[in-house]
Design a protein around this motif. Structure first.
Motif, PDB file in Angstrom:
ATOM      1  N   LEU A  11      -3.222  33.330  66.728  1.00 56.92           N
ATOM      2  CA  LEU A  11      -2.012  33.145  65.919  1.00 56.92           C
ATOM      3  C   LEU A  11      -0.819  32.683  66.756  1.00 56.92           C
ATOM      4  O   LEU A  11      -0.041  31.827  66.327  1.00 56.92           O
ATOM      5  CB  LEU A  11      -1.687  34.429  65.135  1.00 56.92           C
ATOM      6  N   ASP A  12      -0.690  33.221  67.974  1.00 54.30           N
ATOM      7  CA  ASP A  12       0.440  32.798  68.823  1.00 54.30           C
ATOM      8  C   ASP A  12       0.341  31.315  69.167  1.00 54.30           C
ATOM      9  O   ASP A  12       1.343  30.601  69.151  1.00 54.30           O
ATOM     10  CB  ASP A  12       0.472  33.611  70.128  1.00 54.30           C
ATOM     11  N   ALA A  15       1.227  29.300  66.196  1.00 57.54           N
ATOM     12  CA  ALA A  15       2.682  29.304  65.981  1.00 57.54           C
ATOM     13  C   ALA A  15       3.348  28.297  66.913  1.00 57.54           C
ATOM     14  O   ALA A  15       4.257  27.567  66.509  1.00 57.54           O
ATOM     15  CB  ALA A  15       3.239  30.707  66.213  1.00 57.54           C
ATOM     16  N   ARG A  25       7.472  30.177  62.334  1.00 59.61           N
ATOM     17  CA  ARG A  25       6.280  30.979  62.593  1.00 59.61           C
ATOM     18  C   ARG A  25       5.577  31.425  61.310  1.00 59.61           C
ATOM     19  O   ARG A  25       4.360  31.482  61.246  1.00 59.61           O
ATOM     20  CB  ARG A  25       6.636  32.207  63.437  1.00 59.61           C
ATOM     21  N   PHE A  26       6.343  31.750  60.277  1.00 61.98           N
ATOM     22  CA  PHE A  26       5.663  32.268  59.073  1.00 61.98           C
ATOM     23  C   PHE A  26       4.757  31.211  58.439  1.00 61.98           C
ATOM     24  O   PHE A  26       3.787  31.534  57.770  1.00 61.98           O
ATOM     25  CB  PHE A  26       6.657  32.877  58.066  1.00 61.98           C
ATOM     26  N   THR A  29       1.526  31.630  60.126  1.00 55.51           N
ATOM     27  CA  THR A  29       0.827  32.790  59.577  1.00 55.51           C
ATOM     28  C   THR A  29       0.124  32.412  58.277  1.00 55.51           C
ATOM     29  O   THR A  29      -1.048  32.748  58.060  1.00 55.51           O
ATOM     30  CB  THR A  29       1.821  33.947  59.328  1.00 55.51           C
ATOM     31  N   GLN A  30       0.819  31.678  57.426  1.00 56.21           N
ATOM     32  CA  GLN A  30       0.194  31.241  56.161  1.00 56.21           C
ATOM     33  C   GLN A  30      -1.042  30.383  56.425  1.00 56.21           C
ATOM     34  O   GLN A  30      -2.095  30.571  55.822  1.00 56.21           O
ATOM     35  CB  GLN A  30       1.192  30.423  55.332  1.00 56.21           C
ATOM     36  N   PHE A  32      -2.858  30.251  59.152  1.00 54.00           N
ATOM     37  CA  PHE A  32      -3.896  31.076  59.785  1.00 54.00           C
ATOM     38  C   PHE A  32      -4.685  31.850  58.725  1.00 54.00           C
ATOM     39  O   PHE A  32      -5.904  31.961  58.775  1.00 54.00           O
ATOM     40  CB  PHE A  32      -3.189  32.042  60.752  1.00 54.00           C
ATOM     41  N   ARG A  33      -3.960  32.369  57.727  1.00 53.97           N
ATOM     42  CA  ARG A  33      -4.626  33.120  56.650  1.00 53.97           C
ATOM     43  C   ARG A  33      -5.517  32.206  55.812  1.00 53.97           C
ATOM     44  O   ARG A  33      -6.602  32.594  55.398  1.00 53.97           O
ATOM     45  CB  ARG A  33      -3.583  33.820  55.776  1.00 53.97           C
ATOM     46  N   THR A 181      -8.240  36.418  67.603  1.00 50.90           N
ATOM     47  CA  THR A 181      -8.358  35.930  66.221  1.00 50.90           C
ATOM     48  C   THR A 181      -9.208  36.903  65.396  1.00 50.90           C
ATOM     49  O   THR A 181      -8.917  37.161  64.220  1.00 50.90           O
ATOM     50  CB  THR A 181      -8.971  34.515  66.229  1.00 50.90           C
ATOM     51  N   ASP A 184      -6.874  39.984  64.732  1.00 48.93           N
ATOM     52  CA  ASP A 184      -5.594  39.762  64.051  1.00 48.93           C
ATOM     53  C   ASP A 184      -5.673  40.139  62.570  1.00 48.93           C
ATOM     54  O   ASP A 184      -6.607  39.745  61.864  1.00 48.93           O
ATOM     55  CB  ASP A 184      -5.214  38.283  64.186  1.00 48.93           C
ATOM     56  N   HIS A 186      -3.983  38.961  60.286  1.00 49.51           N
ATOM     57  CA  HIS A 186      -3.949  37.738  59.486  1.00 49.51           C
ATOM     58  C   HIS A 186      -5.206  36.894  59.681  1.00 49.51           C
ATOM     59  O   HIS A 186      -5.381  35.881  59.033  1.00 49.51           O
ATOM     60  CB  HIS A 186      -2.710  36.900  59.843  1.00 49.51           C
TER      61      HIS A 186
END
Ligand code: SAH
Ligand code: SF4
Length: 392
Positions: A11-12, A15, A25-26, A29-30, A32-33, A181, A184, A186
């Motif tokens: 995730l990092d 981002a 960043r959000f 996150t979206q 990644f999900r 991953t 995480d 997410h």
């Protein structure tokens, strides 16, 4: 320009990549999900991302699956996938369903450089490290293919063991983001206690893993003394038993579990005597070279392959050996052999080298004849099931 494979990013890293594209960043996150939780491959489907971002991603990035060469389903429900990693190399993943969990056994390298005597991957030699994306692709594919198969939206894989082909701690740089991953919330949201790295004993990397990403640790011990372990697990010549046990002690300070699992492959007449079981007790006891090491033993009946020249210990011998350990106060289990009918057991992954080479040649030939593109199977969804109950 080859597209960036988003499966390479934890995730990092995702981002950081999104930041380069001018995104917050959000958004990462979206994204990644979408990738890991929903198994999406197509950016157009990611409805809560702005169209401009989806277009940007589509032009420079991809979610790159590993082409599936074959899928075998065992009578006991074990499923083995063979993935094409290019250059005539293939790696395998095995799903092992149990009442209270679903475990995926994941590969970290094509081949292995450690060269253990009793391991068919070791006999094959080393081809190359897998990338983070190739390690993660095994879980990404399996999780979403299994959800489709079982017609469920719930998580199917609860545990990952890095016990497929390869020595994970000799592919450390790719391993750690893959583990992150898996862990995480997410991503796959797996508990640290349910992700296990299995190692032949790469001592300095055990120390690094403790700092970077402590997960459950399994150590392939296989012998109670250095001379025998030197023969069976050649990396022992570099990192002998005492150093290995000391690294285990240090690891326990940060580990999510308060014990180390020692794997021990039972080889007829080689490492399976009562006397050797007593040596093991002494080794991990108070007076051992590293003091008492809190541990459990997992005895693995050897899965034979012709080139090894070794034999599996008899069931009675395994039981007697286990009993010595149990009587000495060690929690000891004997690993059930799963997926025997599809060669999915430990140390049999990717079958015989020759077989794989043939499979690759056949594939290339068939592709040329039919002018086909490589068989890229999209997750969710599966390839045809070849339920070949090979009798061995
Ligand atoms: N390289 C790592 C992880 C992959 S091997 C390691 O060695 O730990 C996963 C487990 O399978 C190891 O404990 C390994 O010793 C065991 N194994 C390898 N070949 C085997 C065989 N032919 N029969 C039984 N277990 C085997
Ligand atoms: Fe490599 Fe593990 Fe096989 Fe040894 S047992 S050769 S370390 S994969």
């Amino acid at each position: 320009m080859t597209a960036v494979n988003l499966l390479d990013f934890d995730l990092d890293a995702l981002a950081a990549y999104c930041e380069q594209l001018g995104e917050k960043r959000f958004r990462a996150t979206q994204l990644f999900r979408w990738i890991h939780q929903k198994g999406a491959r197509d950016f157009a489907q990611m409805s809560d991302l702005a169209k401009s971002l989806r277009d940007k991603l589509a032009s420079r990035a991809e979610i790159r699956p590993l082409p599936v060469i074959s899928e075998h389903v065992s009578a006991d429900g074990t499923i083995k996938w063979l993935f094409d990693v290019g250059g005539g190399n293939a790696v395998e993943s095995v799903f092992i369903p149990e009442d209270d969990r679903g475990t995926l056994c994941v590969s970290s390298q094509a081949g292995c450089a450690v060269g253990c005597r009793f391991c068919s991957t070791g006999h094959q030699g080393f081809s190359r490290n897998l990338s983070t994306g190739e390690i993660v692709a095994q879980l990404w594919f399996a999780e979403h293919a299994l959800r489709a198969r079982f017609k469920t939206a719930e998580r199917v894989i609860s545990n990952v063991v890095m016990m497929g082909m390869g020595e994970p701690l000799q592919n450390y740089a790719a391993l750690v983001p893959a583990l992150r991953t898996m862990l995480d919330d997410h991503g796959y949201g797996l508990s640290r206690r349910r992700v296990t790295v299995s190692t032949s004993g790469v001592v300095p990397m055990i120390d690094r893993l403790r700092k970077d990403c402590p997960v459950a640790l399994a150590v392939s011990l296989h012998a109670p003394t250095d001379p025998l372990r030197d023969e069976l697990v050649p990396i022992n010549r570099k990192y002998p038993i005492k150093e290995l046990l000391e690294a285990c002690q240090r690891y326990l300070e940060a580990a999510p579990r308060d014990f180390i699992t020692f794997e021990y492959c039972m080889l007829d007449g080689v490492n399976d005597s009562d006397a050797q079981a007593r040596e093991l007790l002494a080794l991990v006891g108070e007076r051992g070279p590293a003091g008492r090491v809190p541990c459990k033993f997992n005895l693995i009946p050897f899965n034979p392959f012709p080139a090894s020249g070794l034999k599996r210990s008899g069931a009675a011998r395994v039981q007697a050996f286990a009993q010595v350990l149990i009587d000495g106060g060690l929690v000891t289990t004997v690993r059930k052999t799963r997926g025997d009918d599809i060669d999915a057991a430990c140390g049999q992954l990717a079958g015989e080298v020759q077989d794989r080479t043939n499979a690759a040649t056949r594939m290339a030939g068939a592709r040329q004849r039919a002018k086909m593109v490589p068989i890229a199977v999209q997750a969710p969804g599966g390839s045809d099931i070849h339920n070949e109950g090979t009798s061995r």
